[in-house]
Design a protein around this motif. Structure first.
Motif, PDB file in Angstrom:
ATOM      1  N   ILE A 798      25.526  -3.584   0.551  1.00  0.00           N
ATOM      2  CA  ILE A 798      25.370  -2.779  -0.657  1.00  0.00           C
ATOM      3  C   ILE A 798      23.903  -2.790  -1.099  1.00  0.00           C
ATOM      4  O   ILE A 798      23.283  -3.852  -1.213  1.00  0.00           O
ATOM      5  CB  ILE A 798      26.261  -3.297  -1.791  1.00  0.00           C
ATOM      6  CG1 ILE A 798      27.730  -3.326  -1.353  1.00  0.00           C
ATOM      7  CG2 ILE A 798      26.087  -2.447  -3.049  1.00  0.00           C
ATOM      8  CD1 ILE A 798      28.274  -1.984  -0.953  1.00  0.00           C
ATOM      9  N   ARG A 799      23.354  -1.624  -1.362  1.00  0.00           N
ATOM     10  CA  ARG A 799      21.979  -1.506  -1.850  1.00  0.00           C
ATOM     11  C   ARG A 799      21.941  -0.520  -3.004  1.00  0.00           C
ATOM     12  O   ARG A 799      22.512   0.564  -2.916  1.00  0.00           O
ATOM     13  CB  ARG A 799      21.045  -1.035  -0.732  1.00  0.00           C
ATOM     14  CG  ARG A 799      20.846  -2.075   0.366  1.00  0.00           C
ATOM     15  CD  ARG A 799      19.820  -1.589   1.390  1.00  0.00           C
ATOM     16  NE  ARG A 799      19.536  -2.608   2.376  1.00  0.00           N
ATOM     17  CZ  ARG A 799      20.254  -2.837   3.462  1.00  0.00           C
ATOM     18  NH1 ARG A 799      21.330  -2.100   3.682  1.00  0.00           N
ATOM     19  NH2 ARG A 799      19.924  -3.789   4.321  1.00  0.00           N
ATOM     20  N   VAL A 809      23.270   4.497  -4.636  1.00  0.00           N
ATOM     21  CA  VAL A 809      24.059   3.365  -4.154  1.00  0.00           C
ATOM     22  C   VAL A 809      24.454   3.655  -2.711  1.00  0.00           C
ATOM     23  O   VAL A 809      25.035   4.708  -2.424  1.00  0.00           O
ATOM     24  CB  VAL A 809      25.325   3.159  -5.011  1.00  0.00           C
ATOM     25  CG1 VAL A 809      26.172   2.012  -4.463  1.00  0.00           C
ATOM     26  CG2 VAL A 809      24.948   2.892  -6.463  1.00  0.00           C
ATOM     27  N   ALA A 830      31.459   1.734  -9.370  1.00  0.00           N
ATOM     28  CA  ALA A 830      30.298   0.926  -9.749  1.00  0.00           C
ATOM     29  C   ALA A 830      30.675   0.077 -10.953  1.00  0.00           C
ATOM     30  O   ALA A 830      31.502   0.480 -11.778  1.00  0.00           O
ATOM     31  CB  ALA A 830      29.113   1.819 -10.084  1.00  0.00           C
ATOM     32  N   LYS A 831      30.052  -1.092 -11.044  1.00  0.00           N
ATOM     33  CA  LYS A 831      30.321  -2.003 -12.150  1.00  0.00           C
ATOM     34  C   LYS A 831      29.033  -2.295 -12.891  1.00  0.00           C
ATOM     35  O   LYS A 831      28.018  -2.613 -12.275  1.00  0.00           O
ATOM     36  CB  LYS A 831      30.937  -3.302 -11.613  1.00  0.00           C
ATOM     37  CG  LYS A 831      31.612  -4.161 -12.654  1.00  0.00           C
ATOM     38  CD  LYS A 831      32.336  -5.334 -11.982  1.00  0.00           C
ATOM     39  CE  LYS A 831      33.160  -6.126 -12.976  1.00  0.00           C
ATOM     40  NZ  LYS A 831      33.887  -7.244 -12.314  1.00  0.00           N
ATOM     41  N   ARG A 861      25.401  -2.334 -11.576  1.00  0.00           N
ATOM     42  CA  ARG A 861      24.870  -3.580 -11.013  1.00  0.00           C
ATOM     43  C   ARG A 861      25.490  -3.913  -9.662  1.00  0.00           C
ATOM     44  O   ARG A 861      24.904  -4.652  -8.893  1.00  0.00           O
ATOM     45  CB  ARG A 861      25.122  -4.742 -11.983  1.00  0.00           C
ATOM     46  CG  ARG A 861      24.346  -4.621 -13.286  1.00  0.00           C
ATOM     47  CD  ARG A 861      22.842  -4.707 -13.038  1.00  0.00           C
ATOM     48  NE  ARG A 861      22.069  -4.578 -14.264  1.00  0.00           N
ATOM     49  CZ  ARG A 861      21.566  -3.417 -14.705  1.00  0.00           C
ATOM     50  NH1 ARG A 861      21.791  -2.281 -14.012  1.00  0.00           N
ATOM     51  NH2 ARG A 861      20.882  -3.371 -15.822  1.00  0.00           N
ATOM     52  N   THR A 862      26.678  -3.418  -9.383  1.00  0.00           N
ATOM     53  CA  THR A 862      27.325  -3.727  -8.110  1.00  0.00           C
ATOM     54  C   THR A 862      28.353  -2.666  -7.795  1.00  0.00           C
ATOM     55  O   THR A 862      28.595  -1.755  -8.606  1.00  0.00           O
ATOM     56  CB  THR A 862      27.993  -5.118  -8.146  1.00  0.00           C
ATOM     57  OG1 THR A 862      28.451  -5.456  -6.832  1.00  0.00           O
ATOM     58  CG2 THR A 862      29.185  -5.125  -9.097  1.00  0.00           C
ATOM     59  N   VAL A 863      28.974  -2.773  -6.635  1.00  0.00           N
ATOM     60  CA  VAL A 863      29.965  -1.811  -6.173  1.00  0.00           C
ATOM     61  C   VAL A 863      31.280  -2.539  -5.893  1.00  0.00           C
ATOM     62  O   VAL A 863      31.285  -3.647  -5.353  1.00  0.00           O
ATOM     63  CB  VAL A 863      29.479  -1.086  -4.896  1.00  0.00           C
ATOM     64  CG1 VAL A 863      30.616  -0.325  -4.226  1.00  0.00           C
ATOM     65  CG2 VAL A 863      28.352  -0.129  -5.229  1.00  0.00           C
TER      66      VAL A 863
END
Length: 876
Positions: A798-799, A809, A830-831, A861-863
């Motif tokens: 993940i980037r 993303v 996405a979170k 911030r993340t997936v």
């Protein structure tokens, strides 16, 4: 939960195409072999049986011919996908039937090779044999055929001197094995019976066809083989069947006899099959019901013959009902009532086959009226005013999934209540003066019912009921319950309560001896009938909005003993458990999830009024549609009332599907939903229920969520605004329910296949679900419906990158424990730092690894993959 009269013992299966052959498991070691009829012309038999009974007796017990025993070497039988070698041994043919050889017994060295055509069937074969392609040596076998098999083997035969010894050794086995295909062969050989129109022997020969008519038979080959590794098993090839080649084996597991179907398919390109030989347009039934067990009835059946040429028609009827007489056009017809072979699907559902033989071949487009008279003990008594109608097979003669009009009149004792499918036209009590004045008066009721439209099955229930009513718009809902439950119903146990001890230093004010708390009285379905009616009315209201109008004028829900329920058009047999109040559930100490599942039975059976009673399935491979949709419909109601329990039930199904049997075999090895009743086997006795119901439910849940997510309705507002064609007023569930309403409208009173179901969903398929730029769901059919995968999904690499104020993303979706070609629609979220989930989009993960790329809000911030658990996937 259950469906009346179908293909296996659980009763879930109903209305599948009629069986045309029978099977039995033998107690003797070698009676493992099966056979079919041969229509090879040797010397004509001048003693061809002249009556139906004599012909049938000859077919079912034809012995080996001591004059036709041979040494056989390097011979073979070839059929598409099937090859049987007779390397070296002894073979005896059966005696002639009307100049035809119809069987042979072999002992020696042989080998069979059978190649299933696809991954599904190879997987099924491997479950039972350990081989994806069957290659097995056998030491003996019994064959039955109706083609030129005997002539084809003739060049490889040489006479033997000890012929009588061989036939003496195997004749009893051959006679017993001949019974298996007796009715199937009677369909062919009844053409040899003298026609009532024949004026001379010459005319009979011309009309019946003589030995040359063998060429008109649809080829049949049934082999019972004793394998060196697999033991006794059967191979069946019949051109009269849509799946003309199958292999299987009787198996006893935990004291219960199964018949495991290893594989079943149509070899080569699917050849077009002729239309059904006949269909039934209407039934007229006059029945006298005499509790607690007896039914006497006459049934008039209007049959339309389509292609013509048939001399015999087969009907199913409960093995507990014995036919006295069958009439056609006012004259008695010959018939054979054949007990179902032990272990067969037919026997498990309690039915026999009745073969009706006509005086002459039936012409095409002919309407025939038949009148059956029969009686027997087809009801079961459960006590406390409850009967079980239908436990013991089909109560009127029929032959398969055949929507028809029903007109039914019932006579029954005055102190009982009878409820049937259809609309009640009249009901009256009759007090008849007895011929003997000293005898007590006879009191009975008469009620008359008719179906509002052609329906696939009809049923009735009888009990000492109390009734409650509710309305769903103009639809009348009636619930019928008895004052108390059946005698075998679980009882709340008394419990011993320990009183609280007195505080230290305080004088004892009362006894501290344990107190026995008397259990509450048994449940009263009559008291809870109103709640049942109200709940069914609510379900009808919701389902009518989601699926389209309720198909019938009313719905009756009648209490039935046990934990099993059945749905009929406009009538539901509802388990006593479904009549329990919340307090009664507590008294029986049922856990909350069990209570939730018990409560869903009523809604499930109500949903079958649409899926199973209005829209029918095309073949056993499509039955999962009715069960999966009815079950999912009940969960949609649960989701409205208790979303947490909705998720808990889905999670229970997920755990069940990931379980293994006590031998360590994963349930998914049982096969996909499209194996239907074949899923119930000696390896997985509950395989049909767990896969057809539970995986079927998950498949519809996935379809619903895929359509919702891919249309963009699940997106957060920031993402939703990008899709200007959507508005806040659009119902996110509309794509799924719109497809179901189309199915209901197009297939009302018709059958639907799995392929046809998906074609409706494809009509408005959102572009994110297009695979290879095509608006098709072939990937879902092959990977999920015809497959067994429960993949493990992971996000990798993940980037998150920001450039010019735009956050991108990228990453990789990994599918583990899945076929290499599995395609899965994966919702990607996405979170944010605050834990908020933002829907990014749907990715068709193709194979082991699939990359993705999205534009996302800057606060992500993340997936996370599928955080709402909308995919039938294994825990990470």
């Amino acid at each position: 939960m259950g469906r009346p009269g179908s293909e296996i013992s659980t009763g879930q299966n109903r209305r599948l195409a009629r069986a045309i052959f029978s099977r039995r498991a033998f107690a003797l070691p070698i009676w493992l072999l099966l056979a079919l009829a041969s229509a090879l012309a040797y010397a004509p038999d001048p003693q061809c049986p002249q009556t139906t009974g004599a012909l049938y007796s000859r077919i079912r017990s034809v012995p080996l011919d001591p004059q036709r025993v041979y040494r056989i070497r390097d011979a073979s039988i070839d059929r598409p996908n099937l090859h049987i070698d007779f390397e070296d041994g002894t073979l005896a043919f059966t005696e002639d039937i009307c100049g035809q050889i119809t069987g042979a017994f072999f002992e020696g060295e042989g080998e069979i090779r059978l190649r299933p055509p696809n991954r599904m069937e190879r997987g099924s074969l491997a479950l039972f044999t350990g081989m994806a392609i069957l290659e097995e040596q056998f030491t003996s076998g019994y064959l039955r055929f109706n083609d030129d098999t005997a002539a084809a083997l003739n060049p490889y035969l040489s006479p033997l001197s000890d012929r009588p010894e061989f036939t003496k050794q195997w004749n009893d086995a051959a006679r017993q094995l001949a019974e298996f295909d007796a009715l199937r062969l009677l369909l062919d050989f009844s053409h040899f019976l003298p026609s009532s129109e024949a004026k001379s022997e010459a005319k009979f020969e011309a009309k019946s066809g003589g030995p040359e008519s063998a060429q008109k038979f649809l080829p049949l080959l049934h082999a019972h083989l004793l394998g060196k590794k697999l033991g006794a098993f059967e191979i069946f090839s019949d051109a009269a069947s849509s799946e003309s080649l199958w292999a299987g084996q009787p198996k006893v597991k935990d004291g219960f006899l199964f018949f495991d179907i290893w594989t079943s398919f149509a070899p080569g390109p699917a050849a077009p099959r002729p239309a059904n030989d006949a269909s039934i347009s209407d039934f007229r039934i006059s029945a006298s019901v005499q509790p607690p067990t007896t039914l006497r009835a006459t049934t008039e059946v209007n049959v339309t013959v389509h292609n013509g040429g048939e001399r015999t028609l087969l009907f199913e009827l409960s093995q507990y009902l014995k036919v006295d007489r069958i009439e056609g056009d006012g004259r008695a017809l010959d018939f054979i009532q054949n007990p179902a072979i032990e272990g067969t699907q037919l026997q498990r559902r309690g039915n026999d086959l009745v073969a009706v033989v006509f005086p002459a071949p039936l012409p095409p487009a002919q309407d025939v009226k038949l009148r059956f008279s029969y009686a027997g003990e087809v009801l079961s008594e459960a006590g406390n005013g409850l009967l079980y109608v239908g436990e013991r097979g089909t109560w009127y003669p029929n032959f398969g999934i055949n929507p028809a009009q029903f007109d039914m009149e019932f006579r029954y004792p005055a102190d009982w209540t009878l409820v049937a499918t259809g609309k009640r036209l009249s009901s009256q009590g009759i007090d008849e003066a007895p011929a003997n004045p000293a005898a007590p008066a006879i009191s009975e009721k008469v009620s008359h019912w008719t179906s509002e439209r052609p329906i696939p099955v009809a049923g009735f229930n009888l009990g000492k009921y109390f009734r409650a009513e509710a309305k769903a718009g103009d639809i009348l809902v009636q619930a019928y319950g008895t004052r108390v439950v059946e005698k075998s119903f679980p009882k709340a146990k008394p419990e011993i309560v320990q009183p609280f001890p007195e505080p230290p230093g305080r004088p004892r004010a009362r006894s501290t001896a344990p107190i026995l708390v008397i259990p509450p009285p048994p449940p009263s379905p009559a008291r809870d009938a109103q709640a049942v009616a109200d709940k069914a009315a609510k379900a009808i209201t919701n389902f009518s909005r989601w699926f389209g109008p309720y198909p019938f004028d009313s719905l009756s829900l009648t209490q039935m003993p046990g934990d099993f329920s059945q749905g009929w058009p406009g009538l539901v047999f509802l388990s006593s458990f479904a009549f329990l109040s919340p307090r009664e559930h507590t008294d029986l100490r049922l856990d909350p999830l069990t209570r939730a599942l018990d409560n869903q039975v009523l809604v499930h059976e109500t949903a079958h009024q649409w899926w199973g009673d209005l829209v029918l399935w095309k073949s056993y491979r499509d039955q999962w549609i009715a069960e999966g949709l009815a079950n999912y419909a009940s969960l949609l109601m649960l989701e409205q009332e208790n979303p947490t329990q909705f998720q808990q039930v889905l999670e229970k199904y997920r755990r069940d599907l990931l379980n293994s049997n006590k031998d360590g075999e994963p349930l998914r090895d049982a096969g996909p939903v499209t194996l239907g009743q074949r899923l119930q086997s000696s390896h997985f006795p509950r395989g049909y229920e767990e896969i057809s119901y539970e995986r079927g439910t998950w498949l519809f849940h996935m379809l619903r969520c895929m359509l919702r997510d891919s249309s963009g309705h699940n997106a957060e507002p920031a993402i939703r605004r990008r899709n200007e064609r959507l508005s806040a007023e659009v119902n996110p569930e509309e794509p799924f329910f719109r497809a179901l309403r189309k199915i209901r409208a197009r297939y009302a009173g018709k059958t639907i296949s799995t392929q046809e179901l998906l074609q409706v969903f494809e009509e408005d398929l959102p572009r994110p679900l297009w695979y290879e730029k095509r608006p098709k769901l072939d990937w879902f059919l092959e990977g999920w419906i015809n497959g067994t995968a429960i993949p493990r999904l992971q996000a990798r690499d993940i980037r998150l990158a920001e450039k010019n104020g735009v956050t991108t993303v990228t990453g990789m979706i990994v599918q583990k424990d899945a076929p290499e070609d599995l395609v899965t629609a994966v919702p990607v979220y996405a979170k944010t730092a605050l834990g908020t989930l933002i829907f990014l989009g749907e990715v068709l993960a193709d194979g082991a690894e699939t990359s993705f790329h999205f534009v996302a809000p800057s606060e992500v911030r993340t997936v996370v993959l599928d955080p709402r658990q909308t995919i039938l996937s294994a825990p990470k």
